[in-house]
Design an enzyme around this catalytic site. Sequence first.
Site, PDB file in Angstrom:
ATOM      1  N   ALA A   1       0.853  -1.184   0.000  1.00 50.91           N
ATOM      2  CA  ALA A   1       0.000   0.000   0.000  1.00 50.91           C
ATOM      3  C   ALA A   1       0.889   1.234   0.000  1.00 50.91           C
ATOM      4  O   ALA A   1       2.031   1.199   0.481  1.00 50.91           O
ATOM      5  CB  ALA A   1      -0.919   0.032   1.226  1.00 50.91           C
TER       6      ALA A   1
ATOM      7  N   ARG B   1       0.556   3.675   1.877  1.00 49.09           N
ATOM      8  CA  ARG B   1       0.788   4.020   3.281  1.00 49.09           C
ATOM      9  C   ARG B   1       1.961   3.244   3.884  1.00 49.09           C
ATOM     10  O   ARG B   1       2.619   3.708   4.800  1.00 49.09           O
ATOM     11  CB  ARG B   1      -0.486   3.739   4.086  1.00 49.09           C
ATOM     12  N   TYR B   2       2.228   2.039   3.376  1.00 45.20           N
ATOM     13  CA  TYR B   2       3.264   1.204   3.972  1.00 45.20           C
ATOM     14  C   TYR B   2       4.668   1.740   3.733  1.00 45.20           C
ATOM     15  O   TYR B   2       5.606   1.373   4.445  1.00 45.20           O
ATOM     16  CB  TYR B   2       3.178  -0.223   3.434  1.00 45.20           C
ATOM     17  N   GLY B   3       4.833   2.545   2.685  1.00 38.49           N
ATOM     18  CA  GLY B   3       6.129   3.167   2.438  1.00 38.49           C
ATOM     19  C   GLY B   3       7.191   2.236   1.889  1.00 38.49           C
ATOM     20  O   GLY B   3       8.384   2.549   1.983  1.00 38.49           O
TER      21      GLY B   3
END
Length: 259
Positions: free
Chosen positions: A56, A58-60
């Site tokens: 994702a 968001r997970y970076g």
Amino acid sequence: MAVADRPGARSVPVVPVASGHSIPVLGLGTSHQGGYSHTAVVHALQKCGIRHIDTAKRYGCESLLQRAIRESAVKREDLWITTKLWHSDCGYESTKKACLESCERLGVEYLGLCKSIGVSNFLISHLEQLKEDCVITPHVNQVEYHPFQRPQELVDYCRRRDIVFEGYCPLAKGEALTHPTIIQLAKKYGRTPAQICIRWSIQNGIVTIPKSTKVERIEENCKVFDFTIAEDDVEILNGMHDGRHVSWDPSFIVFLILI
């Protein structure tokens, strides 16, 4: 359930998606918590036959995954890569821009832009709202799924509408690994508690994405296609559902659909 033929790697069964593509029933999860291991991802792809990676924005770790995929030498067309956008990316132009940026970080031309589309943490109420506001039905719904959290009504709803149900946190973030019933079944089958949980999930028809940054754990998690849990034992595990969430509970979340 079909089996993908991939010479030189273990075969992982696949299931059809309404988009016309097929998704491997076992994947490798990543997250924004618990770290990231380049070695583990490469090993999963090269040695374990994993062809399904979940990530994702968001997970970076999208850029890190690009390097691992490149080093693994697995062809893009042999991979199912899932990434997820953040809620701030809503709106057509913002979503398209965010998707293209994810493609760039992952080093791919498509995810698809977009071969298949899906949602995450959508309950029946959210899917019903989506049905009212949108033309296309999601191809996949990714939701927490483990012996303590088995939302069968939601699973049945998705199946009736040709939505593939994908389960994350199959080990309940480790809570399932110490449960006496699961330990007992692991001894019975000569397997580990993790393998019992993953195999149970797959036998229930759930696309399953355990996460690990340890090579030995990934090896363990992938060795679940050479045994079958008896139906009465599956029912024992099914009966362990207590509604527990180890991630977060989306029951009271209202999704605003912008089109």
